[in-house]
Design a protein around this motif. Structure first.
Motif, PDB file in Angstrom:
ATOM      1  N   MET A 161     -10.589  10.977  -1.047  1.00  0.00           N
ATOM      2  CA  MET A 161      -9.955  10.184  -0.342  1.00  0.00           C
ATOM      3  C   MET A 161      -8.463  10.242  -1.000  1.00  0.00           C
ATOM      4  SD  MET A 161     -10.737   6.294   0.882  1.00  0.00           S
ATOM      5  CE  MET A 161      -9.652   5.018   0.867  1.00  0.00           C
ATOM      6  N   SER A 162      -8.219  10.393  -2.362  1.00  0.00           N
ATOM      7  CA  SER A 162      -7.054  10.297  -2.667  1.00  0.00           C
ATOM      8  C   SER A 162      -5.864  11.273  -1.942  1.00  0.00           C
ATOM      9  CB  SER A 162      -6.875  10.578  -4.381  1.00  0.00           C
ATOM     10  OG  SER A 162      -7.392  11.876  -4.586  1.00  0.00           O
ATOM     11  N   LYS A 163      -6.294  12.419  -1.228  1.00  0.00           N
ATOM     12  CA  LYS A 163      -5.676  13.578  -0.833  1.00  0.00           C
ATOM     13  C   LYS A 163      -5.617  13.378   0.571  1.00  0.00           C
ATOM     14  CE  LYS A 163      -7.049  16.897  -4.305  1.00  0.00           C
ATOM     15  NZ  LYS A 163      -6.144  16.756  -5.267  1.00  0.00           N
ATOM     16  N   MET A 164      -6.000  12.082   1.225  1.00  0.00           N
ATOM     17  CA  MET A 164      -5.746  11.781   2.696  1.00  0.00           C
ATOM     18  C   MET A 164      -4.583  11.483   2.857  1.00  0.00           C
ATOM     19  SD  MET A 164      -9.554  10.208   3.509  1.00  0.00           S
ATOM     20  CE  MET A 164      -9.230  10.778   5.433  1.00  0.00           C
ATOM     21  N   GLU A 165      -4.040  11.817   4.139  1.00  0.00           N
ATOM     22  CA  GLU A 165      -2.706  11.320   4.646  1.00  0.00           C
ATOM     23  C   GLU A 165      -2.443   9.938   4.492  1.00  0.00           C
ATOM     24  OE1 GLU A 165       0.197  11.556   8.632  1.00  0.00           O
ATOM     25  OE2 GLU A 165      -1.579  13.105   8.576  1.00  0.00           O
ATOM     26  N   GLY A 166      -1.359   9.480   3.539  1.00  0.00           N
ATOM     27  CA  GLY A 166      -0.965   7.978   3.550  1.00  0.00           C
ATOM     28  C   GLY A 166      -1.985   7.291   2.570  1.00  0.00           C
ATOM     29  N   ALA A 167      -2.499   8.067   1.848  1.00  0.00           N
ATOM     30  CA  ALA A 167      -3.336   7.319   0.497  1.00  0.00           C
ATOM     31  C   ALA A 167      -2.630   6.824  -0.602  1.00  0.00           C
ATOM     32  CB  ALA A 167      -4.468   8.274   0.177  1.00  0.00           C
ATOM     33  N   LYS A 168      -2.720   5.766  -1.018  1.00  0.00           N
ATOM     34  CA  LYS A 168      -2.106   5.393  -2.132  1.00  0.00           C
ATOM     35  C   LYS A 168      -3.079   4.587  -3.083  1.00  0.00           C
ATOM     36  CE  LYS A 168       2.301   4.590   0.097  1.00  0.00           C
ATOM     37  NZ  LYS A 168       3.392   3.820   0.581  1.00  0.00           N
ATOM     38  N   VAL A 169      -2.603   4.492  -4.343  1.00  0.00           N
ATOM     39  CA  VAL A 169      -3.649   3.802  -5.139  1.00  0.00           C
ATOM     40  C   VAL A 169      -3.766   2.214  -4.793  1.00  0.00           C
ATOM     41  CG1 VAL A 169      -3.829   2.651  -7.579  1.00  0.00           C
ATOM     42  CG2 VAL A 169      -2.991   5.171  -7.118  1.00  0.00           C
ATOM     43  N   ALA A 170      -5.287   1.868  -4.788  1.00  0.00           N
ATOM     44  CA  ALA A 170      -5.500   0.390  -4.690  1.00  0.00           C
ATOM     45  C   ALA A 170      -6.495   0.005  -5.604  1.00  0.00           C
ATOM     46  CB  ALA A 170      -6.166   0.453  -3.109  1.00  0.00           C
ATOM     47  N   ASN A 171      -5.951  -0.631  -6.581  1.00  0.00           N
ATOM     48  CA  ASN A 171      -6.808  -0.996  -7.762  1.00  0.00           C
ATOM     49  C   ASN A 171      -7.046  -2.377  -7.872  1.00  0.00           C
ATOM     50  OD1 ASN A 171      -7.400   1.402  -9.264  1.00  0.00           O
ATOM     51  ND2 ASN A 171      -5.547   1.479  -9.876  1.00  0.00           N
ATOM     52  N   ASP A 172      -5.976  -3.193  -7.150  1.00  0.00           N
ATOM     53  CA  ASP A 172      -6.079  -4.418  -7.200  1.00  0.00           C
ATOM     54  C   ASP A 172      -5.613  -5.052  -5.676  1.00  0.00           C
ATOM     55  OD1 ASP A 172      -6.302  -5.655  -9.675  1.00  0.00           O
ATOM     56  OD2 ASP A 172      -4.748  -4.483 -10.096  1.00  0.00           O
ATOM     57  N   VAL A 173      -6.410  -5.889  -5.070  1.00  0.00           N
ATOM     58  CA  VAL A 173      -6.510  -6.314  -3.449  1.00  0.00           C
ATOM     59  C   VAL A 173      -6.070  -7.712  -3.547  1.00  0.00           C
ATOM     60  CG1 VAL A 173      -7.112  -6.280  -1.239  1.00  0.00           C
ATOM     61  CG2 VAL A 173      -7.352  -4.118  -2.615  1.00  0.00           C
ATOM     62  N   SER A 174      -5.314  -8.288  -2.914  1.00  0.00           N
ATOM     63  CA  SER A 174      -5.146  -9.730  -2.775  1.00  0.00           C
ATOM     64  C   SER A 174      -4.989 -10.115  -1.162  1.00  0.00           C
ATOM     65  CB  SER A 174      -4.080 -10.372  -3.451  1.00  0.00           C
ATOM     66  OG  SER A 174      -4.047 -11.699  -3.374  1.00  0.00           O
ATOM     67  N   ILE A 175      -5.797 -10.984  -0.518  1.00  0.00           N
ATOM     68  CA  ILE A 175      -5.784 -11.217   0.791  1.00  0.00           C
ATOM     69  C   ILE A 175      -5.603 -12.792   0.928  1.00  0.00           C
ATOM     70  CG2 ILE A 175      -7.081 -11.167   2.989  1.00  0.00           C
ATOM     71  CD1 ILE A 175      -8.489  -8.693   1.898  1.00  0.00           C
ATOM     72  N   THR A 176      -4.623 -13.132   1.548  1.00  0.00           N
ATOM     73  CA  THR A 176      -4.379 -14.752   1.669  1.00  0.00           C
ATOM     74  C   THR A 176      -4.693 -15.123   2.963  1.00  0.00           C
ATOM     75  OG1 THR A 176      -2.672 -14.711   0.061  1.00  0.00           O
ATOM     76  CG2 THR A 176      -2.453 -16.339   1.543  1.00  0.00           C
ATOM     77  N   TYR A 177      -5.514 -16.074   3.201  1.00  0.00           N
ATOM     78  CA  TYR A 177      -6.003 -16.728   4.568  1.00  0.00           C
ATOM     79  C   TYR A 177      -5.613 -17.952   4.771  1.00  0.00           C
ATOM     80  CZ  TYR A 177      -9.772 -13.369   4.570  1.00  0.00           C
ATOM     81  OH  TYR A 177     -10.616 -12.046   4.811  1.00  0.00           O
ATOM     82  N   SER A 178      -5.016 -18.813   3.763  1.00  0.00           N
ATOM     83  CA  SER A 178      -4.309 -19.881   4.047  1.00  0.00           C
ATOM     84  C   SER A 178      -3.752 -20.393   2.524  1.00  0.00           C
ATOM     85  CB  SER A 178      -5.194 -21.139   4.521  1.00  0.00           C
ATOM     86  OG  SER A 178      -6.079 -21.477   3.706  1.00  0.00           O
ATOM     87  N   ARG A 179      -2.986 -21.520   2.650  1.00  0.00           N
ATOM     88  CA  ARG A 179      -2.672 -22.221   1.407  1.00  0.00           C
ATOM     89  C   ARG A 179      -3.719 -22.490   0.440  1.00  0.00           C
ATOM     90  NH1 ARG A 179       0.524 -27.410   3.210  1.00  0.00           N
ATOM     91  NH2 ARG A 179      -1.346 -27.071   4.825  1.00  0.00           N
ATOM     92  N   GLY A 180      -4.860 -22.434   0.893  1.00  0.00           N
ATOM     93  CA  GLY A 180      -6.068 -23.003   0.035  1.00  0.00           C
ATOM     94  C   GLY A 180      -7.188 -21.867  -0.336  1.00  0.00           C
ATOM     95  N   THR A 181      -6.753 -20.607   0.482  1.00  0.00           N
ATOM     96  CA  THR A 181      -7.812 -19.660   0.154  1.00  0.00           C
ATOM     97  C   THR A 181      -7.196 -18.381   0.009  1.00  0.00           C
ATOM     98  OG1 THR A 181      -9.433 -20.559   1.624  1.00  0.00           O
ATOM     99  CG2 THR A 181     -10.136 -18.586   1.146  1.00  0.00           C
ATOM    100  N   THR A 182      -7.780 -17.643  -1.051  1.00  0.00           N
ATOM    101  CA  THR A 182      -7.216 -16.131  -1.226  1.00  0.00           C
ATOM    102  C   THR A 182      -8.297 -15.469  -1.828  1.00  0.00           C
ATOM    103  OG1 THR A 182      -4.689 -16.708  -1.852  1.00  0.00           O
ATOM    104  CG2 THR A 182      -5.451 -14.599  -2.534  1.00  0.00           C
ATOM    105  N   THR A 183      -8.787 -14.311  -1.292  1.00  0.00           N
ATOM    106  CA  THR A 183      -9.659 -13.392  -1.808  1.00  0.00           C
ATOM    107  C   THR A 183      -8.898 -12.335  -2.456  1.00  0.00           C
ATOM    108  OG1 THR A 183     -11.016 -14.062   0.205  1.00  0.00           O
ATOM    109  CG2 THR A 183     -11.590 -11.900  -0.843  1.00  0.00           C
ATOM    110  N   SER A 184      -9.612 -11.886  -3.383  1.00  0.00           N
ATOM    111  CA  SER A 184      -9.014 -10.696  -4.265  1.00  0.00           C
ATOM    112  C   SER A 184     -10.169  -9.736  -4.724  1.00  0.00           C
ATOM    113  CB  SER A 184      -8.153 -11.061  -5.497  1.00  0.00           C
ATOM    114  OG  SER A 184      -8.908 -12.127  -6.204  1.00  0.00           O
ATOM    115  N   TYR A 185      -9.781  -8.579  -4.879  1.00  0.00           N
ATOM    116  CA  TYR A 185     -10.721  -7.631  -5.241  1.00  0.00           C
ATOM    117  C   TYR A 185     -10.012  -6.707  -6.627  1.00  0.00           C
ATOM    118  CZ  TYR A 185     -13.231  -8.346  -0.899  1.00  0.00           C
ATOM    119  OH  TYR A 185     -13.823  -9.076   0.241  1.00  0.00           O
ATOM    120  N   LYS A 186     -10.876  -6.360  -7.482  1.00  0.00           N
ATOM    121  CA  LYS A 186     -10.388  -5.813  -8.635  1.00  0.00           C
ATOM    122  C   LYS A 186     -11.318  -4.457  -8.644  1.00  0.00           C
ATOM    123  CE  LYS A 186      -8.408  -5.825 -13.249  1.00  0.00           C
ATOM    124  NZ  LYS A 186      -7.047  -5.216 -12.761  1.00  0.00           N
TER     125      LYS A 186
END
Length: 139
Positions: free
Chosen positions: A1-26
């Motif tokens: 996947m690292s060699k696919m077009e547009g691929a970038k490192v993704a070690n930490d992901v943070s997804i905000t839904y609202s002021r009260g909820t943020t989901t994250s992945y490590k």
């Protein structure tokens, strides 16, 4: 996947839904999956107490509105019929993708930016549909 077009490192992901909820992945390099947290706390199974983990994450944003049904429960209508762009995240990388949903009853389909249908890696997948214009961070 690292060699696919547009691929970038993704070690930490943070997804905000609202002021009260943020989901994250490590990304856990040793186990080759993402550990899920919600609002900075490990998201764990009630019975096993194990932290939820996912091999693949698909995330994209859509317009949302609060459903006015008199319940004041904050239920949301997601405008997910149509098409747009998002990310497929797996094995420590992210790549841009397109999504298409032709009708309310249709299955959402995902495509690489070159138009070929997305081939998801073996393993469990979590699909995150985020409100439009909320903060998405992938590092």
């Amino acid at each position: 996947m690292s060699k696919m077009e547009g691929a970038k490192v993704a070690n930490d992901v943070s997804i905000t839904y609202s002021r009260g909820t943020t989901t994250s992945y490590k990304y856990d390099e040793e186990n080759k999956y993402y550990l899920r947290s919600v609002n900075g706390k490990e998201h764990t199974d009630y019975v096993t107490k194990e932290q939820y983990h996912f091999k693949n994450i698909i995330t994209y944003q859509v317009k949302n509105t609060t459903i006015d049904d008199g319940s004041n429960k904050g239920r949301q209508n997601l405008e997910n019929v149509g098409s747009g762009e998002g990310y497929y995240i797996s094995n420590g990388y992210r790549i841009p993708i397109k999504w298409v949903k032709e009708s309310r009853k249709a299955q959402t389909k995902y495509y690489y930016m070159n138009g070929k249908e997305l081939k998801v890696n073996d393993g469990n997948t979590f699909i995150q549909i985020q409100p439009l214009n909320e903060k998405l961070t992938i590092e």
